[in-house]
Design an enzyme around this catalytic site. Structure first.
Site, PDB file in Angstrom:
ATOM      1  N   HIS A 360     -18.068  -0.725  15.542  1.00  0.00           N
ATOM      2  CA  HIS A 360     -16.343  -0.755  14.796  1.00  0.00           C
ATOM      3  C   HIS A 360     -16.230  -1.578  13.384  1.00  0.00           C
ATOM      4  O   HIS A 360     -15.469  -1.254  12.705  1.00  0.00           O
ATOM      5  CB  HIS A 360     -15.290  -1.178  15.705  1.00  0.00           C
ATOM      6  N   LYS A 551      -1.454   0.745   8.811  1.00  0.00           N
ATOM      7  CA  LYS A 551      -2.493   0.253   9.275  1.00  0.00           C
ATOM      8  C   LYS A 551      -2.034  -0.941   8.807  1.00  0.00           C
ATOM      9  O   LYS A 551      -1.467  -1.720   8.511  1.00  0.00           O
ATOM     10  CB  LYS A 551      -3.883   0.971   8.139  1.00  0.00           C
ATOM     11  N   ARG A 552      -3.133  -1.566   9.675  1.00  0.00           N
ATOM     12  CA  ARG A 552      -3.223  -3.313   9.740  1.00  0.00           C
ATOM     13  C   ARG A 552      -3.150  -2.988   9.013  1.00  0.00           C
ATOM     14  O   ARG A 552      -4.256  -3.589   7.646  1.00  0.00           O
ATOM     15  CB  ARG A 552      -4.727  -2.842  11.128  1.00  0.00           C
ATOM     16  N   LYS A 557      -7.826  -4.515   3.282  1.00  0.00           N
ATOM     17  CA  LYS A 557      -7.558  -2.987   3.768  1.00  0.00           C
ATOM     18  C   LYS A 557      -6.750  -2.913   1.867  1.00  0.00           C
ATOM     19  O   LYS A 557      -6.075  -2.153   2.079  1.00  0.00           O
ATOM     20  CB  LYS A 557      -6.605  -2.703   4.845  1.00  0.00           C
ATOM     21  N   THR A 659      -9.063   6.805  10.628  1.00  0.00           N
ATOM     22  CA  THR A 659      -8.956   7.762  11.742  1.00  0.00           C
ATOM     23  C   THR A 659      -7.374   8.207  10.535  1.00  0.00           C
ATOM     24  O   THR A 659      -6.833   8.931  11.350  1.00  0.00           O
ATOM     25  CB  THR A 659      -8.465   7.645  12.712  1.00  0.00           C
ATOM     26  N   LYS A 663      -5.731  11.901   9.960  1.00  0.00           N
ATOM     27  CA  LYS A 663      -4.358  12.344  10.122  1.00  0.00           C
ATOM     28  C   LYS A 663      -3.581  12.654   9.560  1.00  0.00           C
ATOM     29  O   LYS A 663      -2.968  13.695   9.752  1.00  0.00           O
ATOM     30  CB  LYS A 663      -3.763  11.081  11.560  1.00  0.00           C
TER      31      LYS A 663
END
Length: 817
Positions: A360, A551-552, A557, A659, A663
């Site tokens: 991952h 998101k985290r 990110k 993901t 969504k």
């Protein structure tokens, strides 16, 4: 589903039957009557009534699995972010509206009960949510399987934002009990730690250990519109010594329970702080605890119907969701060789046929390793087994590669340089027959870069299975206004076959459908705006562009890229308030790891920027910024359907898949993103004209690094960006503490800007201008949004699990007839 099953379900699904069940469970399950019942009692009684309807399916599925002697999948994950169970079970059983009516007949508002159910705090982010989606799809497709993990008493933490900062509070999700689980006190296994090993004849014994009991708790995982179910089995730590009675009688009450407390800490908390040696040791204990119990459990289940291990690999598939469960490999070797006396070569051959591993991460620093000293102290036998596996593997490679010493050093399971560490991902690769990435780009980079040597040694071992999400939760449940509109237009079969959504493409020019589609989105935005206004005391215009990054919180990110754009936009509006600005509400949500200082500083920056922007009278409704606290499944179900724009802006080559991007697109948001992870496949599915792509590609990132990246030059040459960064540096947003964000400035400008925020800023700003231009044309925006929904068929977790079942696990659906 047979005709008898269908008739039974129909009889049990009537409003009267449900009302009777709830009343009975209130009396006999909760022990109260309607007069004295509290809201939590009604939730518990209703949940038990639903659970009763699942149990018959569960028992039938289990019986058929044994009768058909099926091959089972054992899906091992440290996280299962399953969210609320009540609504999911109602939808799976097809009794959502009858239950609402039954509760109303008892004077109870079902929406109130739904909001009271806590999220099961068994995960943090994408890894755990993916595992939950996979369990849903395995059950829906009839794939025989079990999820295995830990029954954490406390989740990662409940995130509160106090004065702009993240504050962690305990997330005790079990405070009011858990109606969905079945405690299995009869299923307990001893898990050992410490001690030493001795050779007795041909076998090794692990002796003088301390130990803890692992007790099973089972939760039914229903398939949608099928009588097939699966099981999530979670392990809870139980001390083997309940009480030191002599210490208690001496009045030393704390010492009397010390052993019990220490033993049971293993399953107390998801993700203990690993910035300390004690935290890291507890994490290792957790990982071994759950895989040891799981391996013992799958052997017990196999031996119920088989007297030898000759067909073990034919009947068992073990899947490792990331590196956290990799200790299952030496543990199963230990059990087979030391306990059941299977010859080493036979055991190893079977393990290589049974295990598969999903990677991952693309970042080498995120690949889990454990230092040899800690393993030797806590798991001495497992370290011996790992050394032996490594010796055999390196001998084999040496014979094949002509003694390439440098390559042998690189691929050794034990890094011998510096602090000796066992590389868990390498162990997973060597022991697994298949290793998969989770998007096409990720899988390509995995074999080209971080695992390139292994890809040369095992060219047929690596493959790709792009991630997916369950449409039941992420559209049917999360977005009833849109899902009911889709039902009216194309029927309900899309819940089982998401490719059915392709039919929506024919309606993107249909005025009535487009209007209804836009109205569904606006309903979701109004619902969210009202909630945010209540909590923040700031008003939000539901007709503004809702721009969402959920998101985290992590530097790769690139929440910082988004914040910088917000600041530049704020400055532009202040300088030109008379222009016709597209109103925008920029929303952030996500948790920062408790020991990750920079991530927490980023949250504080978002908070300080929001304070400045939201209370500037010159700005008004043109721009709002909000951080939505305590992001989890239930929060996601509320905010994702309201999003117009989906921020997927990680540096190319760092996000394995994502993901959240799926969504959001499924719920009609347009993506602004880099060519990273599954963004690339989403772009292919929805068309380049219906997505906003910007920034350097993964190859361009590598080239820029190789030629010498100079972020300060970008800072000096872009006046708007320079102004924003100077405001961060000089305390414009933090006048009470001007140096609060100096590290952010220096990280981006002077310390290398590792994730190339400044390198992609100009392209990001240009893409945001395209977003504004598209949003000014409601028809064009709606058509692109419809294209996004219509193109999501590939991203169903049903498709993903179908690929795993056929290509990796080699398991067939259960015959439910």
């Amino acid at each position: 589903m047979t005709a008898v099953d269908l008739e039974f379900d129909q009889l049990n699904s009537t409003v009267d039957a449900l009302r009777r069940s709830i009343s009975n469970r209130m009396m006999y399950g909760v022990g109260k009557d309607a007069v004295t019942a509290r809201p939590h009692d009604w939730l518990h009684a209703a949940a038990l009534a639903v659970r009763d309807r699942l149990v018959a399916r569960w028992m039938k599925t289990t019986r058929l699995q044994y009768e058909q002697d099926v091959k089972r999948v054992y899906y091992l994950s440290m996280e299962f972010l399953i969210g609320r169970t009540f609504t999911n079970a109602l939808l799976a059983l097809g009794i959502y509206e009858p239950m609402r009516e039954a509760l109303a007949g008892l004077g109870v508002d079902m929406d109130m009960l739904i909001d009271m159910e806590p999220d099961a705090a068994l995960g943090n982010g994408g890894l755990g949510r993916l595992a939950a989606c996979f369990l849903d799809s395995m059950a829906t497709l009839g794939i025989p399987g079990f999820g295995y993990g830990i029954r954490y008493e406390y989740g990662m933490f409940r995130q509160q934002i106090v004065n702009g900062e993240q504050v962690e509070a305990p997330d005790y999700w079990l405070r009011n009990g858990n109606a969905w689980e079945f405690p299995r006190s009869e299923i307990q296994y001893l898990v050992h730690f410490g001690g030493r090993t001795v050779q007795r004849g041909e076998h090794v014994e692990w002796i003088d250990t301390e130990h803890v009991n692992a007790m099973a708790y089972d939760t039914v995982i229903p398939g949608y519109a099928t009588s097939a179910t699966n099981t999530l089995r979670l392990w809870s730590a139980r001390s083997t010594e309940e009480l030191d009675l002599s210490a208690f009688n001496r009045g030393d009450y704390r010492s009397a329970v010390d052993a019990k407390t220490m033993s049971e800490n293993v399953s107390r908390l998801l993700y203990p702080d690993d910035s300390t040696p004690a935290g890291r040791e507890l994490r290792l204990r957790q990982e071994y605890f759950f895989v040891s119990a799981t391996m013992q459990d799958l052997i017990r289940r196999y031996q119920r119907t088989h007297s030898t291990f000759g067909r073990f690999a034919e009947k068992v598939a073990v899947h490792l969701n990331d590196t956290h469960p990799v200790l299952a490999i030496p543990e199963l070797m230990r059990l087979l060789v030391d306990v059941h006396h299977v010859p080493w070569a036979t055991a190893w051959k079977q393990i290589q046929q049974m295990f598969s591993y999903t990677n991952h991460t693309l970042m080498p620093e995120a690949l889990e390793t454990w230092d040899v000293e800690t393993l030797a102290r806590l798991l001495p036998r497992h370290l011996e087994i790992i050394f032996e596996i490594n010796a055999e593997f390196l001998k084999h490679v040496s014979e094949q590669s002509g003694h390439d010493a440098e390559m042998i050093r690189r691929i050794s399971l034990v890094d011998e340089y510096g602090q000796r560490r066992v590389r868990m991902a390498y162990l997973a690769i060597v022991a697994s027959h298949k290793v998969n990435g989770v998007s096409k780009l990720h899988s390509q980079l995995m074999t080209r870069e971080i695992f390139a040597d292994f890809a040369r040694v095992f060219p047929d071992r690596f493959t790709n299975v792009t991630n997916g999400i369950t449409p039941r939760r992420w559209l049917a449940q999360a977005n009833p206004s849109l899902s009911s509109l889709i039902d009216e237009q194309i029927g309900t079969h899309w819940r089982r076959d998401l490719f059915e959504l392709e039919k929506l493409r024919e309606l993107r020019h249909d005025t009535a459908f487009v209007d209804a589609f836009r109205n569904a989105k606006r309903q979701n935005k109004m619902r969210l705006a009202q909630l945010l206004s209540h909590h923040t005391k700031v008003s939000f215009d539901p007709d503004a562009l809702f721009d969402l990054q959920v998101k985290r919180i992590h530097e790769y990110k690139r929440q910082l890229l988004n914040v910088l754009h917000v600041i530049v936009r704020y400055n532009q509006i202040r300088a030109n308030p008379e222009l016709d600005w597209v109103p925008r509400v920029v929303m952030f949500a996500g948790k920062a790891a408790s020991a990750y200082r920079m991530a927490k500083t980023i949250i504080r920056l978002i908070g300080d920027v929001s304070e400045k922007v939201n209370h500037d009278p010159l700005i008004g409704d043109r721009l709002k910024v909000v951080f939505v606290p305590n992001y989890g499944v239930s929060v996601a179900e509320l905010i994702i359907p309201a999003a117009d724009l989906s921020e997927q802006i990680s540096m190319a080559g760092t996000e394995a898949s994502g993901t959240g991007n799926m969504k959001l697109a499924l719920n009609g948001a347009l993506t602004i993103g880099t060519m990273d992870g599954a963004n690339i496949e989403i772009c292919d599915a929805v068309g380049r004209e219906n997505i906003f792509i910007f920034g350097h590609t993964a190859d361009e990132v590598d080239s820029l690094r190789a030629t010498g990246y100079r972020p300060r030059q970008i800072y000096e040459e872009n006046p708007e960006l320079r102004m924003a960064l100077d405001q961060i540096r000089t305390g414009f947003f933090s006048p009470d503490d001007p140096l609060r964000f100096s590290d952010i400035f220096h990280t981006l400008v002077d310390w290398g800007d590792h994730y190339m925020v400044l390198a992609d800023f100009a392209a990001f700003a240009e893409a945001q201008k395209e977003v504004d231009a598209r949003f000014r044309n409601p028809q064009a925006w709606a058509e692109s949004a419809i294209e996004n929904v219509a193109g999501m068929g590939w991203f169903s977790s049903d498709r993903t699990i179908g690929e795993y079942a056929r290509e990796i696990w080699h398991v067939k659906p259960l015959d439910m007839s």
